[in-house]
Write a protein that holds these residues in place. Structure first.
Motif, PDB file in Angstrom:
ATOM      1  N   PRO A  57      -5.109  -1.192   9.251  1.00  0.00           N
ATOM      2  CA  PRO A  57      -4.232  -0.503   8.163  1.00  0.00           C
ATOM      3  C   PRO A  57      -3.802  -1.344   6.930  1.00  0.00           C
ATOM      4  O   PRO A  57      -3.216  -0.969   5.866  1.00  0.00           O
ATOM      5  CB  PRO A  57      -3.094  -0.126   9.128  1.00  0.00           C
ATOM      6  N   GLY A  58      -4.049  -2.661   7.105  1.00  0.00           N
ATOM      7  CA  GLY A  58      -3.463  -3.595   5.954  1.00  0.00           C
ATOM      8  C   GLY A  58      -2.003  -3.744   6.292  1.00  0.00           C
ATOM      9  O   GLY A  58      -1.307  -2.863   6.932  1.00  0.00           O
ATOM     10  N   PRO A  59      -1.424  -5.062   5.862  1.00  0.00           N
ATOM     11  CA  PRO A  59      -2.058  -5.944   5.351  1.00  0.00           C
ATOM     12  C   PRO A  59      -2.864  -6.898   6.386  1.00  0.00           C
ATOM     13  O   PRO A  59      -2.361  -6.890   7.550  1.00  0.00           O
ATOM     14  CB  PRO A  59      -1.061  -7.011   4.669  1.00  0.00           C
ATOM     15  N   GLN A  93       2.413  -8.196  14.489  1.00  0.00           N
ATOM     16  CA  GLN A  93       3.722  -8.425  13.919  1.00  0.00           C
ATOM     17  C   GLN A  93       4.778  -9.569  14.006  1.00  0.00           C
ATOM     18  O   GLN A  93       5.797  -9.272  14.914  1.00  0.00           O
ATOM     19  CB  GLN A  93       4.255  -6.705  14.175  1.00  0.00           C
ATOM     20  N   HIS A 131       4.761   6.090  11.685  1.00  0.00           N
ATOM     21  CA  HIS A 131       4.168   5.794  10.291  1.00  0.00           C
ATOM     22  C   HIS A 131       3.331   6.950  10.072  1.00  0.00           C
ATOM     23  O   HIS A 131       2.121   6.706  10.082  1.00  0.00           O
ATOM     24  CB  HIS A 131       3.721   4.679  10.000  1.00  0.00           C
ATOM     25  N   ARG A 143       4.208   0.664  14.555  1.00  0.00           N
ATOM     26  CA  ARG A 143       4.361   2.072  14.266  1.00  0.00           C
ATOM     27  C   ARG A 143       3.122   2.710  13.975  1.00  0.00           C
ATOM     28  O   ARG A 143       3.079   4.026  14.006  1.00  0.00           O
ATOM     29  CB  ARG A 143       5.430   2.216  12.978  1.00  0.00           C
ATOM     30  N   VAL A 144       2.072   1.885  13.368  1.00  0.00           N
ATOM     31  CA  VAL A 144       0.885   2.426  13.082  1.00  0.00           C
ATOM     32  C   VAL A 144       0.237   2.978  14.268  1.00  0.00           C
ATOM     33  O   VAL A 144      -0.466   4.194  14.351  1.00  0.00           O
ATOM     34  CB  VAL A 144      -0.007   1.561  12.237  1.00  0.00           C
ATOM     35  N   GLN A 147       0.325   7.023   7.655  1.00  0.00           N
ATOM     36  CA  GLN A 147      -0.690   6.124   8.110  1.00  0.00           C
ATOM     37  C   GLN A 147      -1.599   6.780   9.249  1.00  0.00           C
ATOM     38  O   GLN A 147      -2.839   6.782   8.984  1.00  0.00           O
ATOM     39  CB  GLN A 147      -0.217   4.676   8.582  1.00  0.00           C
ATOM     40  N   ARG A 179       0.664  -1.156  -0.081  1.00  0.00           N
ATOM     41  CA  ARG A 179      -0.123  -0.032  -0.183  1.00  0.00           C
ATOM     42  C   ARG A 179       0.949   1.376  -0.179  1.00  0.00           C
ATOM     43  O   ARG A 179       0.777   2.292  -0.869  1.00  0.00           O
ATOM     44  CB  ARG A 179      -0.947  -0.008   1.315  1.00  0.00           C
ATOM     45  N   THR A 180       1.977   1.378   1.088  1.00  0.00           N
ATOM     46  CA  THR A 180       2.327   2.628   1.182  1.00  0.00           C
ATOM     47  C   THR A 180       3.189   3.132  -0.054  1.00  0.00           C
ATOM     48  O   THR A 180       3.298   4.274  -0.505  1.00  0.00           O
ATOM     49  CB  THR A 180       3.267   2.712   2.361  1.00  0.00           C
ATOM     50  N   ARG A 197      -2.406  -5.375  12.873  1.00  0.00           N
ATOM     51  CA  ARG A 197      -1.919  -6.795  12.751  1.00  0.00           C
ATOM     52  C   ARG A 197      -1.022  -7.311  13.713  1.00  0.00           C
ATOM     53  O   ARG A 197      -0.262  -6.352  14.365  1.00  0.00           O
ATOM     54  CB  ARG A 197      -1.082  -6.807  11.067  1.00  0.00           C
ATOM     55  N   ARG A 243      11.174   3.697   3.788  1.00  0.00           N
ATOM     56  CA  ARG A 243      10.800   3.006   4.560  1.00  0.00           C
ATOM     57  C   ARG A 243      12.002   2.119   4.980  1.00  0.00           C
ATOM     58  O   ARG A 243      12.893   1.608   4.189  1.00  0.00           O
ATOM     59  CB  ARG A 243       9.625   1.939   4.066  1.00  0.00           C
TER      60      ARG A 243
HETATM   61  C1  NCD Z   1       1.515  -1.151   8.133  1.00  0.00           C
HETATM   62  C2  NCD Z   1       3.055  -0.991   8.232  1.00  0.00           C
HETATM   63  O1  NCD Z   1       3.652  -1.424   7.387  1.00  0.00           O
HETATM   64  O2  NCD Z   1       3.541  -0.468   9.190  1.00  0.00           O
HETATM   65  N1  NCD Z   1       1.143  -1.185   6.849  1.00  0.00           N
HETATM   66  C3  NCD Z   1       0.728  -0.243   6.115  1.00  0.00           C
HETATM   67  O3  NCD Z   1       1.685   0.467   5.952  1.00  0.00           O
HETATM   68  N2  NCD Z   1      -0.493  -0.144   5.587  1.00  0.00           N
HETATM   69  C4  NCD Z   1       1.018  -2.167   8.950  1.00  0.00           C
HETATM   70  C5  NCD Z   1       1.570  -3.575   9.035  1.00  0.00           C
HETATM   71  O4  NCD Z   1       2.415  -3.962   8.626  1.00  0.00           O
HETATM   72  O5  NCD Z   1       0.895  -4.118   9.910  1.00  0.00           O
END
Ligand code: NCD
Length: 325
Positions: free
Chosen positions: A278-280, A240, A139, A179-180, A142, A59-60, A238, A109
């Motif tokens: 936020p996905g995934p 992690q 993040h 980080r979200v 996000q 996504r990002t 999610r 990133r």
């Molecule tokens: C998140 C991330 O990479 O921090 N995804 C995102 O950017 N949408 C969340 C995650 O990986 O769980």
């Protein structure tokens, strides 16, 4: 960007409440542009934006690239798996090499917290660094797109003075490694929301002092079922697994049992509650396979759509001349 922003977007606490609100208000304009038959404006013609993802992303990375293209910037993209980083080149040499091709902004990133700040010290004065996620730390886009999506769900848009006053958000899951979570708490509290972090004790950070932007206390709870009926926003995260050095939960099965959003728990969610992720998404872990699909307040794909507009607003404010067109 206006004086307080500086040149970079590294973390939301660096741009403050006013900076967050300015970006969200500006996002309304780009949401409108993205709904046009031709969603493109010349605002960043002649600028070059390079995405540098040292860690996986769907996504990002694509969202930043779409945002830059819709502003008519040129885009370049580097993925570690196909770059000289694989041959042992350092981050600094890689950045300096690409910068020498003529870059106006890097979106970075990295799995280590703080790398975007280091890079910001290495690049030339006119180059902007945008943090696309650093380790467990931050993040910012996000946090911005999540808060924009909540404003939109409540008021239709962010408007001139975006606010989440009176909104109770439950952030659920692996808070410790997320980080979200950190950027969401900053953005939500900047807009006046009440935030409760919900998850097992082993997936909570040692302290949440200083997490909120308005000095408010961020509550912690380990009892999802008793809180669910109170929440205006059910914000799932999610697990992690890639960041857990040791077993912090007895098993995924036990986590699913206690914190997974399954059909039984869905009956505790208010019918008008907003559900975000936020996905995934790991279907079958933080959420059962199909429970989100039938809930009218599920905004997971809205978050993705808004992500492009939010990133357009950020790139425009950092790199643009002030004219959207
Ligand atoms: C998140 C991330 O990479 O921090 N995804 C995102 O950017 N949408 C969340 C995650 O990986 O769980």
């Amino acid at each position: 960007m206006s004086a307080d922003f500086g040149r970079h977007l590294l973390a939301l606490n660096e741009i403050g409440v006013d900076g967050i609100k300015e970006i969200l208000s500006m996002t309304d304009r780009f949401v409108e542009i993205n709904e046009r038959p031709i969603p493109k404006v010349p605002a960043l013609r002649g600028k070059t934006v390079c995405t540098m993802f040292f860690e996986d992303s769907t996504r990002t990375k694509l969202s930043f690239e779409a945002a830059a293209k819709r502003l008519s910037a040129d885009t370049m993209s580097m993925s570690v798996s196909s770059s000289s980083v694989k041959k042992g080149e350092s981050v600094r040499d890689t950045i300096e090499t690409i910068q020498a091709m003529g870059i106006d902004a890097f979106v970075v990133r990295h799995k280590s917290s703080g790398v975007p700040w280091q890079i910001a010290n290495w690049v030339d004065d006119h180059v902007s660094i945008l943090n696309g996620g650093d380790g467990w730390h931050s993040h910012p886009t996000q946090g911005l797109l999540d808060s924009y999506t909540l404003c939109q769900a409540r008021d239709g848009e962010a408007g001139e003075n975006p606010s989440l006053d009176g909104v109770h958000v439950g952030l659920i899951g692996d808070i410790k490694h997320s980080r979200v979570a950190r950027s969401d708490v900053e953005a939500f509290t900047a807009l006046g929301a009440k935030v409760t972090l919900i998850g097992p004790p082993t997936l909570m950070p040692p302290s949440v002092v200083g997490w909120s932007m308005d000095g408010s206390t961020v509550d912690i709870s380990h009892d999802l079922d008793s809180l669910l009926p109170e929440l205006d926003v059910v914000a799932l995260l999610r697990i992690q697994r890639e960041r857990m050095g040791q077993a912090l939960i007895p098993s995924i099965g036990e986590y699913v049992e206690t914190f997974g959003l399954n059909r039984n728990r869905m009956s505790l969610v208010r019918p008008d509650a907003i559900i975000t992720h936020p996905g995934p998404m790991n279907r079958g872990v933080e959420v059962s396979v199909d429970v989100l699909d039938g809930h009218p307040g599920t905004v997971v794909l809205r978050q993705v759509t808004n992500g492009v507009a939010v990133r357009m607003a950020v790139l425009f404010l950092l790199l643009g001349s002030g004219v959207v067109s």
